[in-house]
Motif scaffolding. Structure first.
Motif, short mmCIF file in Angstrom:
data_model
loop_
_atom_site.label_atom_id
_atom_site.label_comp_id
_atom_site.label_asym_id
_atom_site.label_seq_id
_atom_site.Cartn_x
_atom_site.Cartn_y
_atom_site.Cartn_z
N PRO A 109 -146.22 1.60 -7.03
CA PRO A 109 -146.79 1.65 -8.39
C PRO A 109 -146.80 0.25 -9.02
O PRO A 109 -145.87 -0.53 -8.82
N HIS A 110 -147.85 -0.02 -9.74
CA HIS A 110 -147.94 -1.29 -10.46
C HIS A 110 -147.10 -1.20 -11.73
O HIS A 110 -147.04 -0.15 -12.36
N THR A 111 -146.47 -2.28 -12.06
CA THR A 111 -145.66 -2.29 -13.29
C THR A 111 -146.40 -3.07 -14.36
O THR A 111 -147.12 -4.02 -14.07
N SER A 112 -146.21 -2.65 -15.56
CA SER A 112 -146.80 -3.30 -16.72
C SER A 112 -145.67 -3.89 -17.55
O SER A 112 -144.64 -3.24 -17.75
N THR A 113 -145.85 -5.10 -18.03
CA THR A 113 -144.83 -5.72 -18.85
C THR A 113 -144.58 -4.91 -20.11
O THR A 113 -143.42 -4.66 -20.49
N LEU A 114 -145.64 -4.46 -20.75
CA LEU A 114 -145.49 -3.67 -21.97
C LEU A 114 -144.76 -2.36 -21.69
O LEU A 114 -143.85 -1.97 -22.43
N THR A 134 -141.90 6.05 -7.20
CA THR A 134 -142.43 5.61 -5.90
C THR A 134 -142.27 6.70 -4.86
O THR A 134 -143.20 6.99 -4.08
N PHE A 135 -141.12 7.36 -4.84
CA PHE A 135 -140.86 8.43 -3.88
C PHE A 135 -141.81 9.61 -4.10
O PHE A 135 -142.35 10.17 -3.15
N VAL A 136 -142.02 9.99 -5.36
CA VAL A 136 -142.94 11.09 -5.67
C VAL A 136 -144.34 10.73 -5.21
O VAL A 136 -145.04 11.56 -4.61
N ARG A 137 -144.76 9.50 -5.47
CA ARG A 137 -146.09 9.06 -5.03
C ARG A 137 -146.20 9.15 -3.51
O ARG A 137 -147.23 9.56 -2.98
N LEU A 138 -145.16 8.77 -2.80
CA LEU A 138 -145.16 8.83 -1.33
C LEU A 138 -145.24 10.28 -0.86
O LEU A 138 -145.96 10.59 0.11
N LEU A 139 -144.53 11.20 -1.52
CA LEU A 139 -144.57 12.61 -1.14
C LEU A 139 -145.93 13.25 -1.40
O LEU A 139 -146.40 14.06 -0.61
N VAL A 140 -146.53 12.90 -2.52
CA VAL A 140 -147.79 13.52 -2.92
C VAL A 140 -148.97 13.03 -2.09
O VAL A 140 -149.81 13.82 -1.67
N ALA A 141 -149.03 11.74 -1.83
CA ALA A 141 -150.17 11.18 -1.09
C ALA A 141 -149.69 10.11 -0.11
O ALA A 141 -149.88 8.92 -0.34
#
Length: 154
Positions: free
Chosen positions: A51-56, A37-44
């Motif tokens: 981020p969406h989570t997937s059960t699998l 989540t932090f990386v996503r915030l830094l990049v864009a």
């Protein structure tokens, strides 16, 4: 190097250790999610969303992290964080550490068939299904690691 013989651990102490270790793995998963989540915030930052989570993906990540964590701990010291808290150690039948291949097999068996732990409540020698199949034992061992004694004496 053989470790001294100790009493086999029972279902309660093993269960508490397993619960602590499960918390460690879940905490690591949470840390990975926060890191992503932090990386996503830094990049864009303008397009940020959690981020969406997937059960699998979550189940797969839990299985991989749990097996890696248990394997490394058992191969290196015979102890996980839960085992240290409960005074336990995983050893081979002759009292030695189990080594990498057997630690990996035991970790996989414990994660994929956790119910096998329950057998130690029935077995008179307190062995789980994994212990029987892989010739291991979980014993009470409150002493610090023999290799680390010199660090504590300084």
């Amino acid at each position: 190097m053989s470790l001294p013989a100790h009493r086999p651990a029972g279902i309660v102490s093993r269960g508490v250790a397993a619960a602590i270790d499960t918390g460690i793995v879940l905490g690591a998963m949470g840390g990975i999610y926060l890191g992503a989540t932090f990386v996503r915030l830094l990049v864009a930052p303008q397009d940020f969303h959690f981020p969406h989570t997937s059960t699998l993906l979550s189940i797969t990540m839990f299985l991989v992290l749990a097996i890696a964590y248990l394997t490394a701990c058992w191969a290196l010291s015979g102890r996980t964080v839960g085992a240290v808290a409960m005074g336990l150690r995983v050893v081979s039948r002759n009292g030695d550490l189990v080594g990498w291949p057997r630690a990996l097999l035991r970790a996989t068996a414990c994660v994929m068939f956790a119910a096998g732990l329950g057998w130690c409540a029935i077995d008179r020698r307190r062995r789980s299904v994994q212990d029987i199949l892989l010739h291991t034992a979980v014993v009470y061992d409150w002493a610090p690691d023999p290799e680390l004694r010199h660090v504590h004496q300084r």
